[in-house]
Each structure stands twice: as structure tokens, then as C-alpha cells.
Design a protein around this motif. Structure first.
Motif, PDB file in Angstrom:
ATOM      1  N   VAL A  38      64.129 -75.473  63.183  1.00 38.20           N
ATOM      2  CA  VAL A  38      63.488 -74.664  64.215  1.00 38.20           C
ATOM      3  C   VAL A  38      62.321 -75.395  64.890  1.00 38.20           C
ATOM      4  O   VAL A  38      62.078 -75.220  66.083  1.00 38.20           O
ATOM      5  CB  VAL A  38      63.021 -73.314  63.619  1.00 38.20           C
ATOM      6  N   LEU A  39      61.616 -76.213  64.144  1.00 34.32           N
ATOM      7  CA  LEU A  39      60.401 -76.868  64.661  1.00 34.32           C
ATOM      8  C   LEU A  39      60.577 -77.538  66.027  1.00 34.32           C
ATOM      9  O   LEU A  39      59.785 -77.268  66.936  1.00 34.32           O
ATOM     10  CB  LEU A  39      59.880 -77.894  63.660  1.00 34.32           C
ATOM     11  N   PRO A  40      61.564 -78.399  66.228  1.00 36.40           N
ATOM     12  CA  PRO A  40      61.653 -79.067  67.532  1.00 36.40           C
ATOM     13  C   PRO A  40      61.908 -78.097  68.682  1.00 36.40           C
ATOM     14  O   PRO A  40      61.467 -78.327  69.800  1.00 36.40           O
ATOM     15  CB  PRO A  40      62.809 -80.053  67.377  1.00 36.40           C
ATOM     16  N   GLN A  41      62.584 -77.017  68.383  1.00 36.31           N
ATOM     17  CA  GLN A  41      62.888 -76.042  69.433  1.00 36.31           C
ATOM     18  C   GLN A  41      61.637 -75.228  69.794  1.00 36.31           C
ATOM     19  O   GLN A  41      61.435 -74.881  70.964  1.00 36.31           O
ATOM     20  CB  GLN A  41      64.050 -75.159  69.002  1.00 36.31           C
ATOM     21  N   ASP A  52      71.344 -69.387  55.245  1.00 37.87           N
ATOM     22  CA  ASP A  52      71.981 -69.783  53.987  1.00 37.87           C
ATOM     23  C   ASP A  52      71.770 -71.277  53.736  1.00 37.87           C
ATOM     24  O   ASP A  52      72.725 -72.067  53.657  1.00 37.87           O
ATOM     25  CB  ASP A  52      73.465 -69.431  54.005  1.00 37.87           C
ATOM     26  N   GLN A  53      70.489 -71.649  53.670  1.00 36.52           N
ATOM     27  CA  GLN A  53      70.087 -73.026  53.418  1.00 36.52           C
ATOM     28  C   GLN A  53      68.641 -73.006  52.935  1.00 36.52           C
ATOM     29  O   GLN A  53      67.952 -71.994  53.083  1.00 36.52           O
ATOM     30  CB  GLN A  53      70.246 -73.885  54.675  1.00 36.52           C
ATOM     31  N   PRO A  54      68.174 -74.082  52.367  1.00 35.06           N
ATOM     32  CA  PRO A  54      66.792 -74.097  51.866  1.00 35.06           C
ATOM     33  C   PRO A  54      65.771 -73.869  52.993  1.00 35.06           C
ATOM     34  O   PRO A  54      65.992 -74.262  54.142  1.00 35.06           O
ATOM     35  CB  PRO A  54      66.640 -75.504  51.270  1.00 35.06           C
ATOM     36  N   LEU A  55      64.673 -73.256  52.628  1.00 36.99           N
ATOM     37  CA  LEU A  55      63.604 -72.950  53.577  1.00 36.99           C
ATOM     38  C   LEU A  55      63.175 -74.189  54.366  1.00 36.99           C
ATOM     39  O   LEU A  55      62.995 -74.122  55.587  1.00 36.99           O
ATOM     40  CB  LEU A  55      62.404 -72.348  52.832  1.00 36.99           C
ATOM     41  N   GLU A  56      63.021 -75.309  53.700  1.00 38.37           N
ATOM     42  CA  GLU A  56      62.571 -76.529  54.370  1.00 38.37           C
ATOM     43  C   GLU A  56      63.522 -76.938  55.482  1.00 38.37           C
ATOM     44  O   GLU A  56      63.090 -77.423  56.531  1.00 38.37           O
ATOM     45  CB  GLU A  56      62.429 -77.685  53.354  1.00 38.37           C
ATOM     46  N   ARG A  57      64.811 -76.751  55.274  1.00 38.31           N
ATOM     47  CA  ARG A  57      65.799 -77.108  56.308  1.00 38.31           C
ATOM     48  C   ARG A  57      65.741 -76.136  57.473  1.00 38.31           C
ATOM     49  O   ARG A  57      65.931 -76.545  58.620  1.00 38.31           O
ATOM     50  CB  ARG A  57      67.202 -77.166  55.705  1.00 38.31           C
ATOM     51  N   SER A  94      58.857 -63.779  56.911  1.00 38.29           N
ATOM     52  CA  SER A  94      57.534 -64.191  56.431  1.00 38.29           C
ATOM     53  C   SER A  94      57.540 -65.629  55.923  1.00 38.29           C
ATOM     54  O   SER A  94      56.658 -66.424  56.270  1.00 38.29           O
ATOM     55  CB  SER A  94      57.036 -63.255  55.325  1.00 38.29           C
ATOM     56  N   SER A  95      58.525 -65.988  55.128  1.00 40.54           N
ATOM     57  CA  SER A  95      58.589 -67.347  54.571  1.00 40.54           C
ATOM     58  C   SER A  95      58.749 -68.388  55.674  1.00 40.54           C
ATOM     59  O   SER A  95      58.050 -69.414  55.693  1.00 40.54           O
ATOM     60  CB  SER A  95      59.740 -67.470  53.578  1.00 40.54           C
ATOM     61  N   VAL A  96      59.663 -68.134  56.596  1.00 42.40           N
ATOM     62  CA  VAL A  96      59.891 -69.083  57.685  1.00 42.40           C
ATOM     63  C   VAL A  96      58.678 -69.114  58.615  1.00 42.40           C
ATOM     64  O   VAL A  96      58.220 -70.185  59.017  1.00 42.40           O
ATOM     65  CB  VAL A  96      61.181 -68.739  58.457  1.00 42.40           C
ATOM     66  N   GLY A  97      58.137 -67.943  58.932  1.00 39.41           N
ATOM     67  CA  GLY A  97      56.964 -67.887  59.794  1.00 39.41           C
ATOM     68  C   GLY A  97      55.787 -68.639  59.222  1.00 39.41           C
ATOM     69  O   GLY A  97      55.100 -69.389  59.930  1.00 39.41           O
TER      70      GLY A  97
END
Length: 165
Positions: free
Chosen positions: A156-159, A146-151, A16-19
């Protein structure tokens, strides 16, 4: 744009957070696949009963229908087995980009223990990991959680943007 993205992984991995982060960055809707579960599935999970494949088929069909009808869209859906991902792809009405959020059992268990108000109990985490067939690079973009949400979102964005059709 007919972008169809599934954010996948075991319960508690951050779908949910990443989405939501990706949806905001791409200006497309995010939908939580949990909202597409039949009530009987939710009740089973709330009671600590793992879902069977037979329980999952109607849910996966709803996920595929949402991808088909609502693209561009990002949906959070565990999609734990390849056959589940194949079923989603078959009904999606176009290409689907899967993003696998991968993390250790300990990290995910700690996250699940901290969240409030979710029907999925920590007791079902082991069944989720037992069911998981991690996708290969031919099937999904995999990112370590295992890293901050922003990272995670930035990785993932460019992919995903490359998957636009």
C-alpha cells in the motif's frame, strides 16, 4: 503535505493494524474511526444491533471533519458503501485516498473470534458484508489481507505516497 487516507473494510479486516503500520512508515498520525462513533452507536453494536444509515451519518461527518482538521492523517473507518465514501470525501477538505482491506468472510471471522475487548460482536459480521459495496479501482486501492501485515503495508505504501498532495 495534506495526506488524507481512509483504511476501510468490514470489522476485523485489520484497519487498525494496517493503519498503524502505514502511519509509522509515513510518520503521520493514525486515528481509529471507532473512537469517533457517538456513544449510542457503540451501545447498539455492543448489543448486537446493526447500524442504520441514519446512525452512520453523524459518525461519517466526524470522520470527514477529522480528515479536514487534522491532515496529514490516516483514519480507520469501515466506509462500507459508496455513498458513505462520497460523504467523507465531501467534508474532508481535500482529496482522500481510500485503501480497501479485502478478505474472505471465513478469514475475517477467525480474526474477530481471536480479538479481545472489542465491542463489535462476531454476530454483526454478516451485516457488514451485506452492506459492503466493494470499491472499484477508480475509487480505492484494494489489497488482499490474506498475507502478513508487513506485506500489506509494503504493497500500500507506494500507492499512498503517490496520493500526497
Amino acid at each position: 503535505m495534506s495526506l488524507r487516507v481512509i483504511i476501510m473494510g468490514v470489522s476485523g479486516c485489520g484497519k487498525s493494524s494496517v493503519g498503524e503500520g502505514l502511519a509509522k512508515a509515513l510518520a503521520v498520525p493514525y486515528r481509529d474511526g471507532d473512537d469517533l462513533h457517538p456513544d449510542t452507536n457503540v451501545e447498539k453494536m455492543r448489543a448486537g444491533i446493526a447500524l442504520t444509515d441514519e446512525d452512520r451519518w453523524p459518525w461519517l461527518d466526524r470522520v470527514a471533519q477529522a480528515l479536514n482538521a487534522e491532515a496529514p492523517i490516516i483514519i480507520g473507518c469501515s466506509a462500507l458503501r459508496r455513498v458513505y465514501r462520497d460523504r467523507i470525501r465531501a467534508g474532508a477538505g481535500g482529496p482522500v485516498c481510500f485503501v480497501h482491506l479485502a478478505g474472505s468472510r471465513d478469514l475475517i471471522a477467525a480474526r474477530m473470534a481471536e480479538r479481545a475487548g472489542h465491542y463489535m460482536p462476531l454476530s454483526l459480521l454478516d451485516s457488514q458484508f451485506a452492506t459492503l459495496e466493494a470499491p472499484g479501482p477508480d475509487e480505492a486501492v484494494t489489497v488482499d489481507i490474506d498475507q502478513p501485515l508487513e506485506r500489506i503495508v509494503a504493497a500500500v505504501l507506494p500507492q499512498i505516497q503517490g496520493a500526497k498532495t
